[in-house]
Design an enzyme around this catalytic site. Sequence first.
Site, PDB file in Angstrom:
ATOM      1  N   LYS A 159       7.407   8.606  15.695  1.00 35.11           N
ATOM      2  CA  LYS A 159       6.430   9.528  15.117  1.00 35.11           C
ATOM      3  C   LYS A 159       5.684   8.844  14.056  1.00 35.11           C
ATOM      4  O   LYS A 159       6.142   8.395  13.033  1.00 35.11           O
ATOM      5  CB  LYS A 159       6.927  10.883  14.532  1.00 35.11           C
ATOM      6  CG  LYS A 159       6.063  11.766  13.739  1.00 35.11           C
ATOM      7  CD  LYS A 159       6.545  12.576  12.908  1.00 35.11           C
ATOM      8  CE  LYS A 159       5.527  13.294  12.376  1.00 35.11           C
ATOM      9  NZ  LYS A 159       4.539  12.662  11.406  1.00 35.11           N
ATOM     10  N   SER A 202       6.657   7.847   1.147  1.00 34.51           N
ATOM     11  CA  SER A 202       6.769   8.077  -0.159  1.00 34.51           C
ATOM     12  C   SER A 202       8.404   8.709  -0.602  1.00 34.51           C
ATOM     13  O   SER A 202       9.188   8.986   0.281  1.00 34.51           O
ATOM     14  CB  SER A 202       5.985   9.455  -0.681  1.00 34.51           C
ATOM     15  OG  SER A 202       6.326  10.572   0.032  1.00 34.51           O
ATOM     16  N   GLU A 239      13.311   3.694   3.392  1.00 32.07           N
ATOM     17  CA  GLU A 239      12.470   2.587   2.885  1.00 32.07           C
ATOM     18  C   GLU A 239      11.285   3.148   2.137  1.00 32.07           C
ATOM     19  O   GLU A 239      10.347   3.535   2.925  1.00 32.07           O
ATOM     20  CB  GLU A 239      11.908   1.533   3.682  1.00 32.07           C
ATOM     21  CG  GLU A 239      11.396  -0.002   2.833  1.00 32.07           C
ATOM     22  CD  GLU A 239       9.900   0.192   2.581  1.00 32.07           C
ATOM     23  OE1 GLU A 239       9.704   0.565   1.615  1.00 32.07           O
ATOM     24  OE2 GLU A 239       9.233   0.260   3.775  1.00 32.07           O
ATOM     25  N   CYS A 284       4.023  -1.296   0.142  1.00 29.58           N
ATOM     26  CA  CYS A 284       5.120  -0.650  -0.867  1.00 29.58           C
ATOM     27  C   CYS A 284       5.697  -1.661  -1.686  1.00 29.58           C
ATOM     28  O   CYS A 284       6.066  -1.461  -2.821  1.00 29.58           O
ATOM     29  CB  CYS A 284       6.089  -0.005  -0.060  1.00 29.58           C
ATOM     30  SG  CYS A 284       6.540  -1.125   1.290  1.00 29.58           S
TER      31      CYS A 284
END
Length: 458
Positions: free
Chosen positions: A157, A210, A231, A265
Amino acid sequence: MSTITTINPATEKALQTYEVMTEKEATDRLEACHAAFLQWRELTHQDRAPYLEKIGQTLRDNADELAALMTNETGKLLTDGQVEIELCAALFDYAAQNGPEMLADEERAQGLNGNRSVVSYQPLGVIYSIQPWNFPLYQPVRVLAANLMAGNGCVLKHASICTGSGLRLRELCIEAGLPEDLFQVIVIDHDTSDKLIAHPKIRGVTLTGSDRAGRHVGAVAAKALKKTVLELGSNDAYLVLEDADIETAVKFSVMGRLYNNGETCVSAKRFIVTDKVYDAFVDAFAAQMNDIIMGDPTDKKSQLGPLSSQDQFDRVKGQVDDSVAKGAQILCGGEAPERKGAYYPATVLADLAPGMPAYDDEIFGPVASIIRARDDEDAMRLANESRYGLGGGIFSRDEERAFKLARDHFDTGMIRINSFGAADPNMPFGGVKDSGYGREHGGFGIKEFVNVKSIFLP
């Protein structure tokens, strides 16, 4: 039936419209993936390796097209897209070359009687991969390459804004010879996603996103007793110690903050600078950030492209404005240009304090947070105060001391010393605290979703 439309964030033009799948359509894809897995698992690791190598080469062969697609969907610099594709190919190569040995049966002696026993790493089934938009190919590939080698199937997804990249990745995998149903890409909403997690044929769930998304997906998966690898976001600290080489620190700090338009990130976000070198570093850093050329991501002269969407622009602008309203000082940038597209300039904020978004939270854009530390010890304390712990960095002329600080005191998952980089196929990738758990790359990801079987022989 609902649809989603991808939009070029540089031009604001619509790219493509896709139909959102029903729960039945998504479940049918999952069932097909499981059926393909039952055949795939019968292959040896050595038999799987050539499939992965061929996928890697196919990505390289289509690098120009793929880079352009990612730039159109997310605004990343065309040059960054080229680097991303090579990293993806390297991940397939790494899994193909190292997977068979890493996943081979291990013979051990039983502790009580010395009899022979075997540890075997067996595939689990279908792994559900929920991925973000900032690296439209790398994010799904780092899950896919490891799990294909382990013998699993994969259902992806992807983030809606890069739907085209996810679908194209699947097409190229099939073109390279991968069984058609083994890797599925589904276009679904969040409610359907939650239902899919609970499906008995999903055997593991991995998400990059997030910390808020991680809490939700982790809770849904835990309720269904599904293992997860998360992660999540971070607010990575880069420490400029008292003995830092300022030129080196500034060079890699600018690179680390602006890589991938600042939407990474594991990029450098908080710069914790000791009193002794504060003025020298901040003056040079702000000057270089101020000179960054922002523009069309397809132009080789551009050093900074747009943010990935208008929503992301609004989010970053809001965090900066809120921080300034609470007392932060703008050293450069901080004001979006009057132009079409989700462009936000390279920005440096100083005089930060707890309670400001630029101090506490992750800003997913080209915004650097400067935090003053009394000395080296204070810098490490401030770095570790964060609720996050994905990456980080240390600038110091004493590399051995920096290494010991990184190893023994830095409460984070990945640390760069006098450099910056995002990911390496041979090194584990992942974090601690609110940055999640589990590891990818370096052989660790290959074993995250396997059944570690203990077989005792008489």
